[in-house]
Scaffold this motif. Structure first.
Motif, PDB file in Angstrom:
ATOM      1  N   ALA A 106      30.886 -20.615   5.554  1.00 34.27           N
ATOM      2  CA  ALA A 106      31.959 -21.506   5.087  1.00 34.27           C
ATOM      3  C   ALA A 106      33.028 -21.776   6.132  1.00 34.27           C
ATOM      4  CB  ALA A 106      32.615 -20.909   3.836  1.00 34.27           C
ATOM      5  N   LEU A 107      33.053 -20.988   7.208  1.00 33.59           N
ATOM      6  CA  LEU A 107      34.100 -21.153   8.206  1.00 33.59           C
ATOM      7  C   LEU A 107      34.024 -22.500   8.913  1.00 33.59           C
ATOM      8  CD1 LEU A 107      34.145 -17.700  10.043  1.00 33.59           C
ATOM      9  CD2 LEU A 107      35.704 -18.514   8.266  1.00 33.59           C
ATOM     10  N   ARG A 108      35.173 -23.049   9.250  1.00 34.22           N
ATOM     11  CA  ARG A 108      35.277 -24.259  10.048  1.00 34.22           C
ATOM     12  C   ARG A 108      35.685 -23.889  11.467  1.00 34.22           C
ATOM     13  NH1 ARG A 108      40.207 -26.424   6.817  1.00 34.22           N
ATOM     14  NH2 ARG A 108      40.717 -24.272   7.416  1.00 34.22           N
ATOM     15  N   PRO A 109      35.500 -24.771  12.414  1.00 33.09           N
ATOM     16  CA  PRO A 109      36.053 -24.513  13.756  1.00 33.09           C
ATOM     17  C   PRO A 109      37.552 -24.237  13.656  1.00 33.09           C
ATOM     18  CG  PRO A 109      34.579 -26.394  13.816  1.00 33.09           C
ATOM     19  CD  PRO A 109      34.740 -26.050  12.360  1.00 33.09           C
ATOM     20  N   GLY A 110      37.988 -23.173  14.271  1.00 30.15           N
ATOM     21  CA  GLY A 110      39.387 -22.784  14.208  1.00 30.15           C
ATOM     22  C   GLY A 110      39.694 -21.717  13.186  1.00 30.15           C
ATOM     23  N   ASP A 111      38.800 -21.505  12.216  1.00 26.12           N
ATOM     24  CA  ASP A 111      38.957 -20.421  11.263  1.00 26.12           C
ATOM     25  C   ASP A 111      38.481 -19.114  11.902  1.00 26.12           C
ATOM     26  OD1 ASP A 111      39.849 -22.219   9.355  1.00 26.12           O
ATOM     27  OD2 ASP A 111      37.870 -22.437   8.410  1.00 26.12           O
ATOM     28  N   SER A 112      38.880 -17.984  11.338  1.00 25.85           N
ATOM     29  CA  SER A 112      38.448 -16.695  11.859  1.00 25.85           C
ATOM     30  C   SER A 112      38.146 -15.732  10.723  1.00 25.85           C
ATOM     31  CB  SER A 112      39.516 -16.094  12.781  1.00 25.85           C
ATOM     32  OG  SER A 112      40.711 -15.840  12.071  1.00 25.85           O
ATOM     33  N   TYR A 113      37.268 -14.771  11.006  1.00 24.27           N
ATOM     34  CA  TYR A 113      36.810 -13.825   9.996  1.00 24.27           C
ATOM     35  C   TYR A 113      36.683 -12.444  10.618  1.00 24.27           C
ATOM     36  CZ  TYR A 113      33.427 -11.605   6.765  1.00 24.27           C
ATOM     37  OH  TYR A 113      32.777 -10.745   5.918  1.00 24.27           O
ATOM     38  N   LEU A 114      37.305 -11.439   9.995  1.00 20.93           N
ATOM     39  CA  LEU A 114      37.157 -10.050  10.391  1.00 20.93           C
ATOM     40  C   LEU A 114      36.428  -9.314   9.275  1.00 20.93           C
ATOM     41  CD1 LEU A 114      37.726  -7.585  12.190  1.00 20.93           C
ATOM     42  CD2 LEU A 114      39.919  -7.339  10.979  1.00 20.93           C
ATOM     43  N   ALA A 115      35.234  -8.792   9.576  1.00 17.65           N
ATOM     44  CA  ALA A 115      34.418  -8.074   8.607  1.00 17.65           C
ATOM     45  C   ALA A 115      34.455  -6.588   8.935  1.00 17.65           C
ATOM     46  CB  ALA A 115      32.976  -8.593   8.647  1.00 17.65           C
ATOM     47  N   CYS A 116      34.998  -5.783   8.028  1.00 11.02           N
ATOM     48  CA  CYS A 116      35.141  -4.347   8.249  1.00 11.02           C
ATOM     49  C   CYS A 116      34.088  -3.588   7.450  1.00 11.02           C
ATOM     50  CB  CYS A 116      36.527  -3.879   7.816  1.00 11.02           C
ATOM     51  SG  CYS A 116      37.896  -4.761   8.580  1.00 11.02           S
ATOM     52  N   GLU A 117      33.464  -2.620   8.082  1.00 15.60           N
ATOM     53  CA  GLU A 117      32.474  -1.775   7.402  1.00 15.60           C
ATOM     54  C   GLU A 117      32.544  -0.379   8.005  1.00 15.60           C
ATOM     55  OE1 GLU A 117      30.026   0.203   5.312  1.00 15.60           O
ATOM     56  OE2 GLU A 117      30.600  -1.836   4.719  1.00 15.60           O
ATOM     57  N   LEU A 118      32.743   0.625   7.155  1.00 15.08           N
ATOM     58  CA  LEU A 118      32.976   1.989   7.619  1.00 15.08           C
ATOM     59  C   LEU A 118      31.684   2.733   7.966  1.00 15.08           C
ATOM     60  CD1 LEU A 118      35.193   4.079   8.127  1.00 15.08           C
ATOM     61  CD2 LEU A 118      35.014   4.746   5.714  1.00 15.08           C
ATOM     62  N   ARG A 119      30.588   2.449   7.271  1.00 18.26           N
ATOM     63  CA  ARG A 119      29.331   3.145   7.552  1.00 18.26           C
ATOM     64  C   ARG A 119      28.756   2.662   8.880  1.00 18.26           C
ATOM     65  NH1 ARG A 119      26.341   5.532   2.966  1.00 18.26           N
ATOM     66  NH2 ARG A 119      24.650   5.558   4.485  1.00 18.26           N
ATOM     67  N   PRO A 120      28.503   3.546   9.828  1.00 19.98           N
ATOM     68  CA  PRO A 120      27.998   3.106  11.132  1.00 19.98           C
ATOM     69  C   PRO A 120      26.670   2.364  11.053  1.00 19.98           C
ATOM     70  CG  PRO A 120      28.846   5.341  11.288  1.00 19.98           C
ATOM     71  CD  PRO A 120      28.829   4.991   9.835  1.00 19.98           C
ATOM     72  N   ASP A 121      25.736   2.803  10.196  1.00 15.74           N
ATOM     73  CA  ASP A 121      24.438   2.122  10.128  1.00 15.74           C
ATOM     74  C   ASP A 121      24.578   0.730   9.542  1.00 15.74           C
ATOM     75  OD1 ASP A 121      25.105   3.267   7.686  1.00 15.74           O
ATOM     76  OD2 ASP A 121      23.047   3.789   7.149  1.00 15.74           O
ATOM     77  N   ARG A 134      30.511 -17.926  15.621  1.00 17.57           N
ATOM     78  CA  ARG A 134      31.788 -18.231  16.262  1.00 17.57           C
ATOM     79  C   ARG A 134      32.937 -17.892  15.316  1.00 17.57           C
ATOM     80  NH1 ARG A 134      32.510 -24.294  18.186  1.00 17.57           N
ATOM     81  NH2 ARG A 134      32.336 -24.564  15.921  1.00 17.57           N
ATOM     82  N   GLY A 135      33.965 -17.260  15.864  1.00 15.75           N
ATOM     83  CA  GLY A 135      35.142 -16.936  15.074  1.00 15.75           C
ATOM     84  C   GLY A 135      35.007 -15.693  14.222  1.00 15.75           C
ATOM     85  N   VAL A 136      33.921 -14.929  14.417  1.00 17.51           N
ATOM     86  CA  VAL A 136      33.648 -13.754  13.589  1.00 17.51           C
ATOM     87  C   VAL A 136      33.746 -12.490  14.426  1.00 17.51           C
ATOM     88  CG1 VAL A 136      31.931 -12.566  12.169  1.00 17.51           C
ATOM     89  CG2 VAL A 136      32.176 -15.056  12.015  1.00 17.51           C
ATOM     90  N   ARG A 137      34.464 -11.498  13.913  1.00 11.07           N
ATOM     91  CA  ARG A 137      34.498 -10.163  14.510  1.00 11.07           C
ATOM     92  C   ARG A 137      34.085  -9.148  13.451  1.00 11.07           C
ATOM     93  NH1 ARG A 137      39.563  -7.997  15.901  1.00 11.07           N
ATOM     94  NH2 ARG A 137      40.584  -9.418  14.429  1.00 11.07           N
ATOM     95  N   THR A 138      33.447  -8.061  13.890  1.00 17.25           N
ATOM     96  CA  THR A 138      33.160  -6.952  12.990  1.00 17.25           C
ATOM     97  C   THR A 138      33.861  -5.709  13.505  1.00 17.25           C
ATOM     98  OG1 THR A 138      31.156  -6.157  14.105  1.00 17.25           O
ATOM     99  CG2 THR A 138      30.890  -7.958  12.518  1.00 17.25           C
ATOM    100  N   LEU A 139      34.177  -4.814  12.588  1.00 15.12           N
ATOM    101  CA  LEU A 139      34.930  -3.618  12.943  1.00 15.12           C
ATOM    102  C   LEU A 139      34.383  -2.452  12.133  1.00 15.12           C
ATOM    103  CD1 LEU A 139      37.412  -2.560  14.549  1.00 15.12           C
ATOM    104  CD2 LEU A 139      38.789  -3.055  12.501  1.00 15.12           C
ATOM    105  N   CYS A 140      33.979  -1.384  12.805  1.00 13.33           N
ATOM    106  CA  CYS A 140      33.525  -0.162  12.133  1.00 13.33           C
ATOM    107  C   CYS A 140      34.750   0.732  11.945  1.00 13.33           C
ATOM    108  CB  CYS A 140      32.431   0.532  12.949  1.00 13.33           C
ATOM    109  SG  CYS A 140      31.670   1.922  12.087  1.00 13.33           S
ATOM    110  N   ASP A 141      35.425   0.529  10.835  1.00 14.54           N
ATOM    111  CA  ASP A 141      36.689   1.236  10.625  1.00 14.54           C
ATOM    112  C   ASP A 141      37.065   1.145   9.155  1.00 14.54           C
ATOM    113  OD1 ASP A 141      38.956   2.653  11.177  1.00 14.54           O
ATOM    114  OD2 ASP A 141      39.774   1.239  12.640  1.00 14.54           O
ATOM    115  N   ASP A 142      38.114   1.837   8.800  1.00 16.33           N
ATOM    116  CA  ASP A 142      38.644   1.802   7.447  1.00 16.33           C
ATOM    117  C   ASP A 142      39.220   0.413   7.158  1.00 16.33           C
ATOM    118  OD1 ASP A 142      41.313   2.069   5.723  1.00 16.33           O
ATOM    119  OD2 ASP A 142      39.957   3.674   5.094  1.00 16.33           O
TER     120      ASP A 142
END
Length: 273
Positions: A106-121, A134-142
């Protein structure tokens, strides 16, 4: 944490949550200006409905399989149905999209998304799935802490909070997170998913939200059966802060169809608090 969403992917709760999420994203992305989305409990992002876990639970057969075959599903489910068909190339639903897949689409150019997930696998699978987006980051964290720390101080923001509710303090941490996010960004919109087991727990959560966050909320309950056994997941609820003005009819359509069609003496309730 022992919870694995692969057992529950595509169940009635996913239908409610994801149909509502897509309705909300459609409204937010129709407005001018960049949108930031933070997902506190993103999971793997994609699920195999032919896998051992999904086949063992049978929840997808009672959920997404029935929706895809339903001749009377309301129009508010159309974006979710289209997403599942696209993901499966028009064939039967063997794969089911989690919130990261749906949000990234659903993201458009210029939008951003941070996806957090604590389980390493699960984060590893999520990172691989999202690596070309594009515009997407993931983070293994709380995700609770990340939402507060990473929330932009201005601009349009959507925070999705969908924990597994395995920890005793999940309700308290949701309230804490929303209070922290809204201190940083008063314009933030938030969508929270919660199980419905007994009303005492859920009503207490709503009272804490009102006391500590103070923002008006739109609540949508999908009661799949009467709330007589607090040890069972008797339904689910969505709590939407900063809801667009026209979200209520969409939530009513989604929750009512799910409760009536897939439930056992089910009912839906949508109200403001």
């Amino acid at each position: 944490m022992n919870y694995r969403h692969a057992f529950h992917a595509g169940n009635f709760a996913d239908l409610v949550k994801h149909a509502a999420l897509l309705q909300l994203l459609a409204r937010l992305t129709a407005e001018a200006g960049p949108l930031t989305v933070i997902d506190t409990h993103a999971g793997r992002g994609l699920y195999d409905l032919a896998g051992v876990e999904a086949r063992k639970s049978g929840e997808a057969e009672a959920g997404i399989a029935r929706l895809m075959a339903a001749p009377d599903a309301p129009a508010e489910f159309a974006p979710l149905i289209a997403a599942v068909r696209t993901l499966n190339g028009g064939a039967a639903a063997r794969r089911y999209p989690g919130s990261p897949w749906l949000i990234a689409q659903a993201l458009r150019p210029g939008d951003s998304y941070l996806a957090c997930e604590l389980r390493p696998d699960d984060h590893g699978a999520l990172r691989e799935l999202m690596k070309a987006r594009r515009g997407v980051r993931t983070l293994c964290d709380d995700g609770y802490a990340a939402a507060i720390a990473q929330a932009p101080a201005s601009g349009r923001l959507l925070v999705l909070i969908d924990p597994p509710f395995e920890q005793r303090d999940d309700y308290a941490r949701i309230v804490e997170t929303l209070a922290g996010v809204r201190r940083r960004n008063r314009a933030a919109t938030a969508l929270v998913w919660a199980p419905l087991k007994d009303l005492e727990t859920f009503d207490g959560f709503l009272r804490d939200l009102e006391d500590q966050v103070g923002a008006p909320a739109l609540v949508a309950e999908t009661r799949m059966r009467p709330l007589t056994d607090p040890l069972k997941m008797n339904g689910c609820a969505l709590v939407l802060l900063g809801a667009p003005d026209d979200m209520r009819p969409a939530l009513e359509a989604v929750c009512s169809w799910t409760a009536r069609t897939l439930g056992e003496g089910g009912e839906a309730r949508v109200y403001s608090v």
